[in-house]
Design an enzyme around this catalytic site. Structure first.
Site, PDB file in Angstrom:
ATOM      1  N   CYS A   1       4.163   6.940  -4.120  1.00  0.00           N
ATOM      2  CA  CYS A   1       5.033   7.749  -3.256  1.00  0.00           C
ATOM      3  C   CYS A   1       6.243   6.963  -2.746  1.00  0.00           C
ATOM      4  CB  CYS A   1       4.199   8.359  -2.130  1.00  0.00           C
ATOM      5  SG  CYS A   1       5.171   9.197  -0.898  1.00  0.00           S
TER       6      CYS A   1
ATOM      7  N   CYS B   1       7.667  10.365  -4.406  1.00  0.00           N
ATOM      8  CA  CYS B   1       8.178  11.272  -3.358  1.00  0.00           C
ATOM      9  C   CYS B   1       9.433  10.743  -2.659  1.00  0.00           C
ATOM     10  CB  CYS B   1       7.149  11.533  -2.262  1.00  0.00           C
ATOM     11  SG  CYS B   1       5.443  11.470  -2.760  1.00  0.00           S
TER      12      CYS B   1
ATOM     13  N   LEU C   1       0.850  -1.195   0.000  1.00  0.00           N
ATOM     14  CA  LEU C   1       0.000   0.000   0.000  1.00  0.00           C
ATOM     15  C   LEU C   1       0.886   1.246   0.000  1.00  0.00           C
ATOM     16  CD1 LEU C   1      -2.526  -1.529   2.454  1.00  0.00           C
ATOM     17  CD2 LEU C   1      -3.079  -0.738   0.136  1.00  0.00           C
TER      18      LEU C   1
ATOM     19  N   HIS D   1       7.713   0.378   2.121  1.00  0.00           N
ATOM     20  CA  HIS D   1       6.676  -0.542   1.626  1.00  0.00           C
ATOM     21  C   HIS D   1       6.124  -1.389   2.774  1.00  0.00           C
ATOM     22  CE1 HIS D   1       8.462  -0.761  -2.735  1.00  0.00           C
ATOM     23  NE2 HIS D   1       7.558   0.183  -2.641  1.00  0.00           N
TER      24      HIS D   1
ATOM     25  N   PHE E   1      15.851  30.616  17.259  1.00  0.00           N
ATOM     26  CA  PHE E   1      16.998  31.166  16.559  1.00  0.00           C
ATOM     27  C   PHE E   1      18.186  30.182  16.578  1.00  0.00           C
ATOM     28  CE2 PHE E   1      20.464  34.285  16.051  1.00  0.00           C
ATOM     29  CZ  PHE E   1      20.001  34.901  14.914  1.00  0.00           C
TER      30      PHE E   1
HETATM   31  P1  FAD Z   1      -0.807   6.735  -6.461  1.00  0.00           P
HETATM   32  O1  FAD Z   1      -0.027   6.876  -5.231  1.00  0.00           O
HETATM   33  O2  FAD Z   1      -0.096   6.657  -7.746  1.00  0.00           O
HETATM   34  O3  FAD Z   1      -1.706   5.451  -6.273  1.00  0.00           O
HETATM   35  C1  FAD Z   1      -2.415   4.869  -7.322  1.00  0.00           C
HETATM   36  C2  FAD Z   1      -2.499   3.395  -7.019  1.00  0.00           C
HETATM   37  O4  FAD Z   1      -3.430   2.811  -7.911  1.00  0.00           O
HETATM   38  C3  FAD Z   1      -1.184   2.664  -7.220  1.00  0.00           C
HETATM   39  O5  FAD Z   1      -0.832   2.026  -6.022  1.00  0.00           O
HETATM   40  C4  FAD Z   1      -1.475   1.681  -8.334  1.00  0.00           C
HETATM   41  O6  FAD Z   1      -0.812   0.452  -8.173  1.00  0.00           O
HETATM   42  C5  FAD Z   1      -2.976   1.523  -8.213  1.00  0.00           C
HETATM   43  N1  FAD Z   1      -3.655   1.111  -9.430  1.00  0.00           N
HETATM   44  C6  FAD Z   1      -3.723   1.738 -10.621  1.00  0.00           C
HETATM   45  N2  FAD Z   1      -4.503   1.047 -11.468  1.00  0.00           N
HETATM   46  C7  FAD Z   1      -4.931  -0.034 -10.792  1.00  0.00           C
HETATM   47  C8  FAD Z   1      -5.770  -1.114 -11.112  1.00  0.00           C
HETATM   48  N3  FAD Z   1      -6.355  -1.253 -12.296  1.00  0.00           N
HETATM   49  N4  FAD Z   1      -5.992  -2.045 -10.176  1.00  0.00           N
HETATM   50  C9  FAD Z   1      -5.429  -1.959  -8.961  1.00  0.00           C
HETATM   51  N5  FAD Z   1      -4.640  -0.949  -8.607  1.00  0.00           N
HETATM   52  C10 FAD Z   1      -4.407   0.001  -9.510  1.00  0.00           C
HETATM   53  N6  FAD Z   1       3.969  14.851  -3.828  1.00  0.00           N
HETATM   54  C11 FAD Z   1       4.285  15.430  -2.659  1.00  0.00           C
HETATM   55  O7  FAD Z   1       3.389  15.890  -1.942  1.00  0.00           O
HETATM   56  N7  FAD Z   1       5.595  15.521  -2.228  1.00  0.00           N
HETATM   57  C12 FAD Z   1       6.610  15.062  -2.994  1.00  0.00           C
HETATM   58  O8  FAD Z   1       7.777  15.177  -2.622  1.00  0.00           O
HETATM   59  C13 FAD Z   1       6.321  14.473  -4.240  1.00  0.00           C
HETATM   60  N8  FAD Z   1       7.305  14.015  -5.018  1.00  0.00           N
HETATM   61  C14 FAD Z   1       6.987  13.464  -6.222  1.00  0.00           C
HETATM   62  C15 FAD Z   1       8.020  13.058  -7.042  1.00  0.00           C
HETATM   63  C16 FAD Z   1       7.737  12.532  -8.274  1.00  0.00           C
HETATM   64  C17 FAD Z   1       8.860  12.103  -9.178  1.00  0.00           C
HETATM   65  C18 FAD Z   1       6.373  12.382  -8.696  1.00  0.00           C
HETATM   66  C19 FAD Z   1       6.054  11.806 -10.031  1.00  0.00           C
HETATM   67  C20 FAD Z   1       5.342  12.781  -7.881  1.00  0.00           C
HETATM   68  C21 FAD Z   1       5.639  13.329  -6.634  1.00  0.00           C
HETATM   69  N9  FAD Z   1       4.631  13.751  -5.785  1.00  0.00           N
HETATM   70  C22 FAD Z   1       4.947  14.362  -4.619  1.00  0.00           C
HETATM   71  C23 FAD Z   1       3.214  13.536  -6.123  1.00  0.00           C
HETATM   72  C24 FAD Z   1       2.652  12.317  -5.372  1.00  0.00           C
HETATM   73  O9  FAD Z   1       3.500  11.215  -5.573  1.00  0.00           O
HETATM   74  C25 FAD Z   1       1.255  12.000  -5.884  1.00  0.00           C
HETATM   75  O10 FAD Z   1       0.466  13.176  -5.831  1.00  0.00           O
HETATM   76  C26 FAD Z   1       0.590  10.912  -5.056  1.00  0.00           C
HETATM   77  O11 FAD Z   1       1.384   9.768  -5.002  1.00  0.00           O
HETATM   78  C27 FAD Z   1      -0.781  10.604  -5.655  1.00  0.00           C
HETATM   79  O12 FAD Z   1      -1.414   9.628  -4.902  1.00  0.00           O
HETATM   80  P2  FAD Z   1      -2.608   8.798  -5.585  1.00  0.00           P
HETATM   81  O13 FAD Z   1      -3.196   7.973  -4.491  1.00  0.00           O
HETATM   82  O14 FAD Z   1      -3.508   9.678  -6.343  1.00  0.00           O
HETATM   83  O15 FAD Z   1      -1.882   7.890  -6.660  1.00  0.00           O
HETATM   84  C1  KPC Z   2       6.472   5.618   4.045  1.00  0.00           C
HETATM   85  C2  KPC Z   2       5.971   6.944   3.788  1.00  0.00           C
HETATM   86  O1  KPC Z   2       5.585   7.643   4.698  1.00  0.00           O
HETATM   87  C3  KPC Z   2       5.924   7.454   2.437  1.00  0.00           C
HETATM   88  S1  KPC Z   2       4.667   6.744   1.453  1.00  0.00           S
HETATM   89  C4  KPC Z   2       3.180   7.428   2.047  1.00  0.00           C
HETATM   90  C5  KPC Z   2       2.018   6.819   1.385  1.00  0.00           C
HETATM   91  S2  KPC Z   2       0.555   7.200   2.174  1.00  0.00           S
HETATM   92  O2  KPC Z   2       0.763   7.197   3.652  1.00  0.00           O
HETATM   93  O3  KPC Z   2      -0.417   6.166   1.819  1.00  0.00           O
HETATM   94  O4  KPC Z   2       0.081   8.489   1.746  1.00  0.00           O
END
Ligand code: FAD
Ligand code: KPC
Length: 519
Positions: A80, A85, A76, A135, A497
């Site tokens: 990120c 992230c 899960l 993870h 500070f």
């Molecule tokens: P995700 O975390 O992508 O989750 C989507 C989930 O859906 C995945 O686990 C995937 O496996 C699952 N999924 C998709 N299709 C299916 C399916 N058909 N069946 C089952 N499961 C499926 N944001 C910050 O706030 N701080 C940061 O420092 C930051 N750094 C970043 C760096 C990079 C390089 C990138 C690309 C993004 C970064 N972000 C950051 C943005 C952040 O990672 C995303 O906004 C966030 O992870 C979005 O969460 P989400 O739940 O929408 O999508």
């Molecule tokens: C391990 C960690 O805190 C970075 S990944 C966070 C994913 S979640 O808590 O589901 O937004």
């Protein structure tokens, strides 16, 4: 399937199971954590257990509901911890550390890094090994502390607005929350099938060689700049190619200029407006050069490493095709401020619903959907939020830039460090955590900070910080600014500070004057 509902695995056991499944790929059986004794109907299926799905499910469960998360990955937390992230922060830490070491090469205790390249492959492999920890923690926390039910390790297939299949097994619920995230945009056709072309996901999943002395990054936004600074800090000549000027998302010209000047000093070359028009590969199929077109005419650069930071596209195709949810022009699922899609009973959250693609929006969107499903009238629309990115520095901002403020207000006052200095002499400021060595030995590298103020109402309009350690402060500053924080109130706070941003003491120095002046 592997029933883990009674297993109560430790983080160590989860780490082993996740690693095994990541190695097996799609062949692994799903990990199923569904409480056998609970005969209640699910209140919501969360398709996707990233930030949006996991926080939504946790909130719904906390409210007494019954969520089920389905995720194709065996862990899960989503992108990120896997390729967004967490690696971004690892690489940005590396960039900051290496800039320090290169700046003071051969001085004090610093080794001499002049002319030396450090291994990118080693750093990426270090991350690959290390990400097992986050993870495993995600699964442990979700199962043991948040009591979430889930099916992991196989994709879910949408059947209708209430049902999702995983393999042959069909799961149903009263509601569906789509949380499938987004994926990196490709470079249209010209790099198809060529090796050595990466994005943020494939870099950590697939890099298997040591890139040569030149890196080319395409893009001008957060990911492009963050990864370019990392590649540059490892000692590679780094070109950033973009149609737009870099960092257009940062709304203050002086802060942008400071950052771009520092990146250029570190050796990054910005090429814009320009685009990649063709890629050549070598006999092994790996890239060996690109041709750019742009305002300065065509240019060829030899490289075996091309990185695409072209933004992301929501994973919305299946939801549109199967359920008919309405999409916006950028492919994002259209939602209202309760996270409801155009299809009754179907919600969407996170990167799937478009910008800003940030963790806070995914998580808050998930909880908003959960509250509505559980009968509350909860609303969420991201606005007036603080923002950040990394160069070799951490860069935070909120509110209006100076130019925007001057367009809207007639009496704009600015407080900043370092001060404008007509003879170019730089002083040992800002000074604070993690910039003290710069402040003493190379003060022009010690950062930049700026408050933008409406001199009439004395309210803070914007804040900008280049340095390290201000991200936490900006999270708390943003709601205060939204609620009308004034120079006088800021000057009343207690600074720890040497604090990373000097906003409190700068305000206190001026708060006594009835007519505010810049500082
Ligand atoms: P995700 O975390 O992508 O989750 C989507 C989930 O859906 C995945 O686990 C995937 O496996 C699952 N999924 C998709 N299709 C299916 C399916 N058909 N069946 C089952 N499961 C499926 N944001 C910050 O706030 N701080 C940061 O420092 C930051 N750094 C970043 C760096 C990079 C390089 C990138 C690309 C993004 C970064 N972000 C950051 C943005 C952040 O990672 C995303 O906004 C966030 O992870 C979005 O969460 P989400 O739940 O929408 O999508
Ligand atoms: C391990 C960690 O805190 C970075 S990944 C966070 C994913 S979640 O808590 O589901 O937004």
């Amino acid at each position: 399937m592997v029933d883990v509902s009674e297993a109560h695995w430790s983080t160590k056991r989860w780490a082993e199971a996740i690693e095994a499944r990541l190695t097996e790929g799609a062949a692994g059986d799903p990990l199923v954590n569904i409480r056998r004794g609970d005969t209640r109907e699910f209140d919501a299926l969360f398709l996707g257990g990233g930030a949006g799905g996991r926080f939504g499910a946790a909130y719904l469960r906390a409210m007494g509901g019954r969520p089920l998360i389905i995720d194709r990955w065996p862990f899960l937390g989503g992108s990120c911890p896997h390729h967004a992230c967490v690696p971004h922060h690892v690489f940005s830490d590396v960039a900051a550390q290496l800039m320090l070491e290169r700046t003071f090469s051969g001085k004090l205790w610093f080794q001499d890094l002049r002319g030396k390249t450090v291994s990118m492959l080693d750093i990426v492999e270090m991350f690959r090994r290390g990400r097992t920890g986050p993870h495993a923690f995600m699964n442990y926390q979700s199962a043991e502390q948040l009591e979430l039910e889930f099916v992991l390790g196989q994709p879910g297939r949408l059947l209708d607005a209430r049902s999702v299949a995983v393999g042959e097994q069909v799961y149903r619920a009263r509601n569906l929350v789509l949380a499938t995230g987004a994926r990196a945009r490709p470079l249209p056709s010209i790099a198809d099938g060529i090796g050595g072309v990466f994005n943020y996901a494939t870099l950590v999943d697939a890099l298997n060689y040591e890139p040569g002395p030149t890196a080319i990054v395409v893009g001008s936004g957060k990911t492009a700049i963050e990864y370019a600074c990392f590649f540059n800090a490892t000692g590679r000549k780094t070109f950033v190619v973009s149609r737009q000027p870099p960092l257009a998302l940062l709304p203050d010209a002086e802060t942008r200029r400071f950052l771009i000047a520092r990146m250029e000093e570190q050796g990054i070359e910005f090429v814009n407006p320009a685009e990649v028009v063709s890629c050549e590969d070598d006999a092994s199929g790996r890239i060996r050069g690109v041709t750019l077109s742009g305002s300065q005419g065509p240019r060829r650069i030899a490289t075996d490493f091309l990185f695409l930071g072209l933004g992301e596209r929501p994973n919305s195709e299946e939801a549109h095709a199967v359920l008919g949810v309405d999409l916006d022009d950028d492919g994002s699922v259209r939602v209202d401020d309760r996270m409801r899609t155009s299809v009754p009973g179907v919600y969407a959250v996170g990167d799937l619903v478009g910008r800003p693609m940030e963790m806070f929006k995914a998580r808050k969107g998930g909880t908003c959907a959960a509250r509505n499903i559980m009968g509350e009238d909860a609303r969420y629309q991201p606005r007036d939020y603080p923002d950040f990115l990394h160069t070799h520095y951490e860069v935070c901002w909120l509110g209006l830039g100076e130019e925007q403020a001057r367009e809207r207000y007639s009496n704009v006052v600015v407080m900043k460090l370092p001060p404008d200095n007509p003879d170019g002499h730089t002083v040992a400021l800002p000074a604070g955590d993690r910039v003290m060595l710069y402040a003493m030995m190379k003060p022009e590298l010690s950062g930049f900070q700026k408050l933008v103020i409406d001199g009439d109402s004395r309210r803070i309009l914007g804040a900008f910080h280049v340095g390290y350690g201000a991200k936490d402060g900006f999270q708390y500053l943003a709601p205060m600014v939204r609620n009308g924080l004034t120079v006088d109130e800021l000057g009343e706070m207690d600074e720890l500070f040497l604090n990373p941003s000097y906003f409190i003491q700068l305000c206190r120095l001026r708060a006594g004057s009835r007519t505010l002046r810049s500082l």
